[in-house]
Design a protein around this motif. Sequence first.
Motif, PDB file in Angstrom:
ATOM      1  N   ASN A  51       0.844  -1.193   0.000  1.00  0.00           N
ATOM      2  CA  ASN A  51       0.000   0.000   0.000  1.00  0.00           C
ATOM      3  C   ASN A  51       0.882   1.247   0.000  1.00  0.00           C
ATOM      4  O   ASN A  51       1.803   1.364   0.793  1.00  0.00           O
ATOM      5  CB  ASN A  51      -0.905  -0.002   1.236  1.00  0.00           C
ATOM      6  N   GLU A  52       0.564   2.145  -0.903  1.00  0.00           N
ATOM      7  CA  GLU A  52       1.275   3.422  -0.955  1.00  0.00           C
ATOM      8  C   GLU A  52       0.266   4.551  -1.096  1.00  0.00           C
ATOM      9  O   GLU A  52      -0.376   4.702  -2.126  1.00  0.00           O
ATOM     10  CB  GLU A  52       2.265   3.463  -2.118  1.00  0.00           C
ATOM     11  N   LYS A  53       0.102   5.292  -0.015  1.00  0.00           N
ATOM     12  CA  LYS A  53      -0.830   6.428   0.025  1.00  0.00           C
ATOM     13  C   LYS A  53      -2.243   6.018  -0.397  1.00  0.00           C
ATOM     14  O   LYS A  53      -2.917   6.713  -1.148  1.00  0.00           O
ATOM     15  CB  LYS A  53      -0.319   7.565  -0.857  1.00  0.00           C
ATOM     16  N   GLY A  54      -2.670   4.848   0.086  1.00  0.00           N
ATOM     17  CA  GLY A  54      -4.027   4.387  -0.169  1.00  0.00           C
ATOM     18  C   GLY A  54      -4.207   3.566  -1.419  1.00  0.00           C
ATOM     19  O   GLY A  54      -5.278   2.983  -1.636  1.00  0.00           O
ATOM     20  N   LYS A  57      -0.120  -1.281  -4.828  1.00  0.00           N
ATOM     21  CA  LYS A  57       0.825  -1.426  -5.928  1.00  0.00           C
ATOM     22  C   LYS A  57       1.511  -2.776  -5.835  1.00  0.00           C
ATOM     23  O   LYS A  57       1.421  -3.465  -4.814  1.00  0.00           O
ATOM     24  CB  LYS A  57       1.859  -0.294  -5.892  1.00  0.00           C
ATOM     25  N   TYR A 138       1.508  -3.087   4.513  1.00  0.00           N
ATOM     26  CA  TYR A 138       1.309  -1.720   4.981  1.00  0.00           C
ATOM     27  C   TYR A 138       2.526  -1.396   5.844  1.00  0.00           C
ATOM     28  O   TYR A 138       2.563  -1.699   7.035  1.00  0.00           O
ATOM     29  CB  TYR A 138       0.021  -1.591   5.790  1.00  0.00           C
ATOM     30  N   ARG A 140       5.618   0.855   7.655  1.00  0.00           N
ATOM     31  CA  ARG A 140       5.853   2.122   8.349  1.00  0.00           C
ATOM     32  C   ARG A 140       7.352   2.327   8.489  1.00  0.00           C
ATOM     33  O   ARG A 140       8.045   1.492   9.070  1.00  0.00           O
ATOM     34  CB  ARG A 140       5.212   2.126   9.742  1.00  0.00           C
TER      35      ARG A 140
END
Length: 302
Positions: A51-54, A57, A138, A140
């Motif tokens: 996930n990249e900015k919602g 990918k 996801y 961080r």
Amino acid sequence: MSAKQSRILIFGAGVIGSAYAIKFIEAGIDVTLFARSNRFTALKENGLQYNEKGAVKSIKVNVIDTLEDDDIYDFIFVTVRYDQSESALLALKDNHSQNIVTMTNNSMGFSAWLELVGDRLLPALPGAGGQIKEGILYARFPPKILIATMFGEISGVVTERAEKLAQLFKTAKLPCKIHNDMKSYLITHSVSDIALLSVLHVGNKIIDEQTLTTRKTAHRITFTLKAYLRAIQKAGVAIHPSVFKFVLLSPNLILDFFFMLWLRSKMVKDMLLPDYANSANKEVVQLNNDLLKFLSQKDITP
């Protein structure tokens, strides 16, 4: 050999391994990811999804589920939980690669690991976190000022291979720091994880959100953290990073308030998901058991 020419294997396709794989691949580094079972199949079929900015990918990754002894890499990153570390190193024992970077907690020192892989061992701690939900990563990566990838020789000497590893992280734009006392750093971090993550379980059950966010739960963190920090100090372990020294000087009331705020964060709510909470519990139990063994060898009781 430049960082981009380096050939690396990431042994473990969970959160940490997947997060670092993406960064290295995007930097043009030759990356192979070792995975098993359903994770191996998903990576072969769908690539490494994240996930990249919602937006979801996918990035293509070379993935294997068996490793030959003569399949040699410049660096092998072991990115498994602490309770899986010895079995992972046992699987790598006969591989001829010369640099094995253990990116995991350690609460009692390196004797058992050294027996398996010898001076190929280069201990580290990742500067990333996150979760995998329904096969999607996801990740961080906290700001550099908060945390970076830490690594260093057991001897504390800055070697050529440590500098090459630092260049590899720099190429991937991953903050890193060579530390001269990784044993103390990892034990201190283990104490932190034991205190913070042990509250996710009560008995054999995941704690409910209402109980989690009480001051009583926050005080459990405060009490455990202070008791264990004092214990490792008595055992001759230097507290790293030094911010934990302020924990020992801070009033319980202030620490309880801080941990109550942390326990109410979205990050902690995500930690209550069964996959994460149960996996974290297995690691924390092993970390705690080994820390108590380490302390008992020095006749210290927390």
